[in-house]
Design an enzyme around this catalytic site. Structure first.
Site, short mmCIF file in Angstrom:
data_model
loop_
_atom_site.label_atom_id
_atom_site.label_comp_id
_atom_site.label_asym_id
_atom_site.label_seq_id
_atom_site.Cartn_x
_atom_site.Cartn_y
_atom_site.Cartn_z
CB SER A 231 -1.00 6.00 2.12
OG SER A 231 -1.49 5.63 3.39
CG ASP B 174 -3.50 1.65 12.23
OD1 ASP B 174 -3.62 0.71 13.04
OD2 ASP B 174 -3.25 1.49 11.03
N GLY C 76 -6.43 3.98 8.84
CA GLY C 76 -5.52 2.90 8.49
C GLY C 76 -4.14 3.45 8.16
CG ASP D 130 -5.64 1.75 2.61
OD1 ASP D 130 -6.15 0.67 2.26
OD2 ASP D 130 -4.44 2.04 2.41
CG HIS E 249 -8.90 -4.53 3.19
ND1 HIS E 249 -8.94 -3.26 3.69
CD2 HIS E 249 -8.14 -4.46 2.07
CE1 HIS E 249 -8.23 -2.45 2.92
NE2 HIS E 249 -7.73 -3.15 1.92
CG HIS F 267 -6.15 1.80 -1.37
ND1 HIS F 267 -5.15 1.04 -0.79
CD2 HIS F 267 -5.80 1.93 -2.68
CE1 HIS F 267 -4.24 0.75 -1.70
NE2 HIS F 267 -4.61 1.27 -2.85
CG PHE G 272 0.51 -3.60 1.76
CD1 PHE G 272 1.37 -4.67 1.66
CD2 PHE G 272 0.08 -3.20 3.01
CE1 PHE G 272 1.79 -5.36 2.79
CE2 PHE G 272 0.48 -3.88 4.15
CZ PHE G 272 1.34 -4.96 4.05
#
Length: 219
Positions: free
Chosen positions: A60, A79, A54, A149, A152, A177, A24
């Site tokens: 990324s 992760d 993440g 990242d 959330h 981020h 994303f």
């Protein structure tokens, strides 16, 4: 394969791999992430390690690995690979192609490994398959930067900040981020930990690139 290949940096081939990986992060923010990582990894007092919280499928991570490889640094990306809340069934970012038939759960680990293989970064990027909180408990050394990242939700973002920001060396960076000062633009948790970092007095803002914040540790 990766260990015998010359350094590619942020080559066109790697950009194609990143573009094909599910994820994303906008390309302008990804390039800014690469440049920031390269800068902190190249400092005279660099310890040669950057951490990403993440991973998802490694989009990324390609940019971070491309920054690390030319200077012989390593990227550790953390992760549990079961996806954040927004990746679960019934949520906006659920991808059925990433569901493991055996467990019936999201599993992005194999797609991440494919991304690193295609980008020839398997010797530069170390994938740590674990919840952020568990990985933080066994971590024990300073790093040049931590890029947050991950999940959330407020709990996930707070855990990432609490568990990992303390490992940033003086002069290193905390990168966050999806920081949106205006609540109408996005979720609040990344913004909340960004504010905590600034209010702590340990970090100052170095640069802003869209929703990416780069903070330098000063205390």
């Amino acid at each position: 394969m990766a260990s015998t290949s010359p350094s590619q940096g942020l080559s066109e081939a790697r950009l194609r791999v990143a573009d094909e990986a599910p994820g994303f992060m906008p390309i302008d923010e990804a390039r800014a992430l690469h440049d920031a990582a390269a800068g902190y990894l190249s400092q005279p007092d660099s310890v040669g390690i950057g951490v990403e919280i993440g991973t998802y499928c490694g989009k990324s991570t390609v940019f971070l690995g491309a920054a690390a490889e030319p200077v012989g640094a390593l990227i550790v990306t953390v992760d549990h690979h079961r996806g954040s809340e927004e990746h679960q069934p019934g949520w906006e970012y659920h991808d059925t192609a990433l569901v493991d038939a055996h467990s019936g759960l999201l599993d992005t680990a194999a797609r991440f490994r494919r991304t690193m293989f295609d980008a020839q970064l398997e010797s530069t990027v170390l994938g740590l398959v674990a919840p952020s909180t568990a990985a933080a408990r066994v971590w024990g050394r300073e790093v040049d930067f931590v890029f947050i990242d991950g999940g959330h939700s407020m709990e996930a973002a707070q855990n990432d900040y609490d568990g990992w920001s303390r490992w940033v060396r003086p002069g290193g960076a905390l990168l966050i981020h999806d920081v949106f000062p205006n609540p109408a633009d996005g979720g609040r948790p990344p913004y909340e930990i960004y504010r905590q970092a600034l209010d702590s007095g340990r970090f100052v803002e170095a640069s802003v690139h869209g929703s990416l914040r780069v903070l330098t540790r000063v205390g």
